[in-house]
Design an enzyme around this catalytic site. Structure first.
Site, PDB file in Angstrom:
ATOM      1  N   GLU A 167       0.852  -1.202   0.000  1.00 37.46           N
ATOM      2  CA  GLU A 167       0.000   0.000   0.000  1.00 37.46           C
ATOM      3  C   GLU A 167       0.888   1.253   0.000  1.00 37.46           C
ATOM      4  OE1 GLU A 167      -2.498   1.605  -0.726  1.00 37.46           O
ATOM      5  OE2 GLU A 167      -4.102   1.240   0.727  1.00 37.46           O
ATOM      6  N   ASP A 168       0.403   2.332  -0.595  1.00 31.30           N
ATOM      7  CA  ASP A 168       1.175   3.583  -0.550  1.00 31.30           C
ATOM      8  C   ASP A 168       1.055   4.247   0.811  1.00 31.30           C
ATOM      9  OD1 ASP A 168      -1.505   4.256  -0.931  1.00 31.30           O
ATOM     10  OD2 ASP A 168      -1.134   5.745  -2.492  1.00 31.30           O
ATOM     11  N   ASP A 228      -4.401   5.531   5.763  1.00 28.25           N
ATOM     12  CA  ASP A 228      -4.929   6.779   6.310  1.00 28.25           C
ATOM     13  C   ASP A 228      -6.074   6.416   7.272  1.00 28.25           C
ATOM     14  OD1 ASP A 228      -5.431   9.535   6.491  1.00 28.25           O
ATOM     15  OD2 ASP A 228      -6.602   9.602   4.660  1.00 28.25           O
ATOM     16  N   PHE A 257      -1.711  16.166   4.002  1.00 31.52           N
ATOM     17  CA  PHE A 257      -1.890  15.527   2.699  1.00 31.52           C
ATOM     18  C   PHE A 257      -0.572  15.588   1.946  1.00 31.52           C
ATOM     19  CE2 PHE A 257      -3.250  14.706  -1.591  1.00 31.52           C
ATOM     20  CZ  PHE A 257      -4.183  13.689  -1.388  1.00 31.52           C
ATOM     21  N   ARG A 305       2.586  12.258  -8.980  1.00 33.15           N
ATOM     22  CA  ARG A 305       3.028  10.899  -8.635  1.00 33.15           C
ATOM     23  C   ARG A 305       4.517  10.703  -8.885  1.00 33.15           C
ATOM     24  NH1 ARG A 305      -1.440   7.615  -7.628  1.00 33.15           N
ATOM     25  NH2 ARG A 305      -3.294   8.018  -8.871  1.00 33.15           N
TER      26      ARG A 305
HETATM   27  P1  IMP Z   1      -7.725   5.128   3.548  1.00 30.68           P
HETATM   28  O1  IMP Z   1      -8.779   4.206   3.025  1.00 30.68           O
HETATM   29  O2  IMP Z   1      -8.337   6.381   4.130  1.00 30.68           O
HETATM   30  O3  IMP Z   1      -6.745   4.478   4.477  1.00 30.68           O
HETATM   31  O4  IMP Z   1      -6.975   5.685   2.305  1.00 30.68           O
HETATM   32  C1  IMP Z   1      -6.049   5.008   1.625  1.00 30.68           C
HETATM   33  C2  IMP Z   1      -5.837   5.625   0.275  1.00 30.68           C
HETATM   34  O5  IMP Z   1      -6.106   7.033   0.266  1.00 30.68           O
HETATM   35  C3  IMP Z   1      -4.377   5.522  -0.089  1.00 30.68           C
HETATM   36  O6  IMP Z   1      -4.129   4.324  -0.766  1.00 30.68           O
HETATM   37  C4  IMP Z   1      -4.147   6.742  -0.949  1.00 30.68           C
HETATM   38  O7  IMP Z   1      -4.427   6.432  -2.294  1.00 30.68           O
HETATM   39  C5  IMP Z   1      -5.150   7.740  -0.445  1.00 30.68           C
HETATM   40  N1  IMP Z   1      -4.505   8.737   0.459  1.00 30.68           N
HETATM   41  C6  IMP Z   1      -4.644   8.836   1.787  1.00 30.68           C
HETATM   42  N2  IMP Z   1      -3.909   9.845   2.293  1.00 30.68           N
HETATM   43  C7  IMP Z   1      -3.271  10.395   1.236  1.00 30.68           C
HETATM   44  C8  IMP Z   1      -2.331  11.470   1.097  1.00 30.68           C
HETATM   45  O8  IMP Z   1      -1.900  12.146   2.048  1.00 30.68           O
HETATM   46  N3  IMP Z   1      -1.906  11.720  -0.171  1.00 30.68           N
HETATM   47  C9  IMP Z   1      -2.322  11.005  -1.266  1.00 30.68           C
HETATM   48  N4  IMP Z   1      -3.182   9.997  -1.170  1.00 30.68           N
HETATM   49  C10 IMP Z   1      -3.665   9.685   0.066  1.00 30.68           C
END
Ligand code: IMP
Length: 185
Positions: A109-110, A113, A162, A175
């Protein structure tokens, strides 16, 4: 000469970018993460499953640094639309091409959050009955967690900002930045 008025107009409209993690810091961390994963799997082959699109650079660097035999697959998820906060609705946009039953799987995963995306994917992958299922994330924003998820390998824990770069985007931009930057106004 002719372009300079356009460039200055664009720069006043561009959001600011502040480096949070430099390319050098990132590469050093990738080395230690790869070594940790190599130790844990002790030569057992592993499927690295990258979550599109944000994880593609992390996956490429990690896979090339690891010594463990790997197969690379991708899964597509959409949860953000065009904004900076999750819609909370996760959609599978691309499924795996392979069956991972009985295999060692590491989801790549990147950033974790809220944890909503990962919770969805872990549930989905568990149904495919892998021998083991772990998670490696490049970044972790634990302050924003709403779903408890276990992350086995984490590159960097970052504050609630962010960020873009090293695969992460804002509305599909940034990206390809080598550093991870905080996106400002
Ligand atoms: P989650 O479901 O809220 O944990 O979000 C996960 C996804 O949200 C990640 O795989 C990212 O693609 C995107 N994301 C969450 N925070 C950021 C950020 O700070 N920058 C860019 N993408 C984010």
């Amino acid at each position: 000469m002719i372009l300079s008025p356009l460039i200055s107009l664009q720069s006043t409209l561009m959001p600011s970018l502040q480096v949070l993690l430099s390319a050098q810091q990132i590469q050093a961390r990738i080395e230690s993460l790869a070594a940790e994963i190599d130790r844990d799997y002790a030569g057992e082959p592993v499927y690295l499953i990258g979550i599109l699109k944000g994880a593609f650079i992390f996956l490429a660097d990690l896979a090339r640094t690891m010594k463990t035999p790997t197969r690379i697959e991708f899964i597509g998820i959409s949860s953000y639309g065009g904004g900076t906060s999750s819609s909370g609705e996760v959609r599978l946009t691309r499924d795996l091409d392979v069956t991972v039953e009985g295999k060692h799987v590491v989801l790549i995963e990147d950033i974790v959050d809220t944890g909503i995306t990962l919770a969805y994917l872990l549930k989905l992958m568990e149904q495919r009955k892998p021998a083991t299922l772990r998670v490696a994330t490049f970044l972790d924003k634990p302050e924003r967690r709403v779903r408890p998820v276990t992350v086995n390998y984490s590159g960097f824990v970052i504050p609630d900002k962010f960020v873009v770069g090293y695969g992460l985007d804002f509305a599909e931009d940034y990206r390809n930045l080598r550093d991870v930057c905080i996106l400002g106004d």
